[in-house]
Design an enzyme around this catalytic site. Sequence first.
Site, PDB file in Angstrom:
ATOM      1  CG  HIS A  49      -2.256   0.911   1.285  1.00 14.86           C
ATOM      2  ND1 HIS A  49      -3.285   0.578   0.428  1.00 14.86           N
ATOM      3  CD2 HIS A  49      -2.364   2.169   1.218  1.00 14.86           C
ATOM      4  CE1 HIS A  49      -4.135   1.326   0.445  1.00 14.86           C
ATOM      5  NE2 HIS A  49      -3.516   2.403   0.932  1.00 14.86           N
ATOM      6  NE  ARG A  58      -1.525   2.389  -9.248  1.00 13.08           N
ATOM      7  CZ  ARG A  58      -1.406   1.355  -9.335  1.00 13.08           C
ATOM      8  NH1 ARG A  58      -0.222   0.866  -9.130  1.00 13.08           N
ATOM      9  NH2 ARG A  58      -2.462   0.434  -9.295  1.00 13.08           N
ATOM     10  N   GLY A  91     -12.801   1.404  -3.245  1.00  8.26           N
ATOM     11  CA  GLY A  91     -11.588   0.998  -2.656  1.00  8.26           C
ATOM     12  C   GLY A  91     -10.825   2.234  -2.387  1.00  8.26           C
ATOM     13  CD  GLU A 114     -10.485   0.203   1.646  1.00  8.95           C
ATOM     14  OE1 GLU A 114     -10.351  -1.210   1.735  1.00  8.95           O
ATOM     15  OE2 GLU A 114     -10.229   0.669   0.674  1.00  8.95           O
ATOM     16  CD  GLU A 158      -4.948   2.048  -8.175  1.00  7.04           C
ATOM     17  OE1 GLU A 158      -5.290   0.834  -8.386  1.00  7.04           O
ATOM     18  OE2 GLU A 158      -3.554   2.202  -8.227  1.00  7.04           O
ATOM     19  CD  GLU A 167      -6.278  -5.604  -4.680  1.00 11.21           C
ATOM     20  OE1 GLU A 167      -7.047  -4.845  -4.186  1.00 11.21           O
ATOM     21  OE2 GLU A 167      -5.109  -5.033  -4.880  1.00 11.21           O
TER      22      GLU A 167
END
Length: 195
Positions: A49, A58, A91, A114, A158, A167
């Site tokens: 992370h 990004r 997310g 989240e 993302e 994911e």
Amino acid sequence: EADEGRFILAFQTLRRAQALARRSGQTRGEDQAEAALEGLRAAALQRWHFQMINDVLRGEQYGRAIAAAVEDLSQIPEVAAKGGVTALDIGTGTGLLSLMCSQTQGVHQVHACEMNDALCSIAQEVIDSQQRSCPITIHPSVSTELKLPSKVDLVFCEVFDAGLLGEHALPTILHAKKELLSENGVLIPARARIF
């Protein structure tokens, strides 16, 4: 999940200790609570992370895509009539993209979901500490179980691992497009290429 519960309880306890120290003028106690909070934040996040949130290129690319989508959506009369773009960050992690979106002219409301409770706590803390132009609402939920008052104009997410298919990214995006995004809405990213 048991670890997440302990992290959240620890966050809450340290925040209370910090607030008490601040109210009673105990600078040293406030500083100690802040240092403990920093250590807890680092322990609550997985190593990948940190790499992702420190990937400046990004982040800038997502920021440009969000700004371009908001500019385009703001030209739609129905969007303008309701006060601007309503967005959803799937997310959200630490809330970085939600903050970027909320600071974009033409955005009226940002929803951020989240599924990781520890990250939700961190995102709320990050968002509360920043200036923003519109409200951000954090939803501690997976997007496929999210209940919003209405469909949103912009969905960005993302939730990608290095290989795109992890994911649960594709089922998440397909659900968002069908159930959460308005008919004229924009999805970011809109396409991907696998090498």
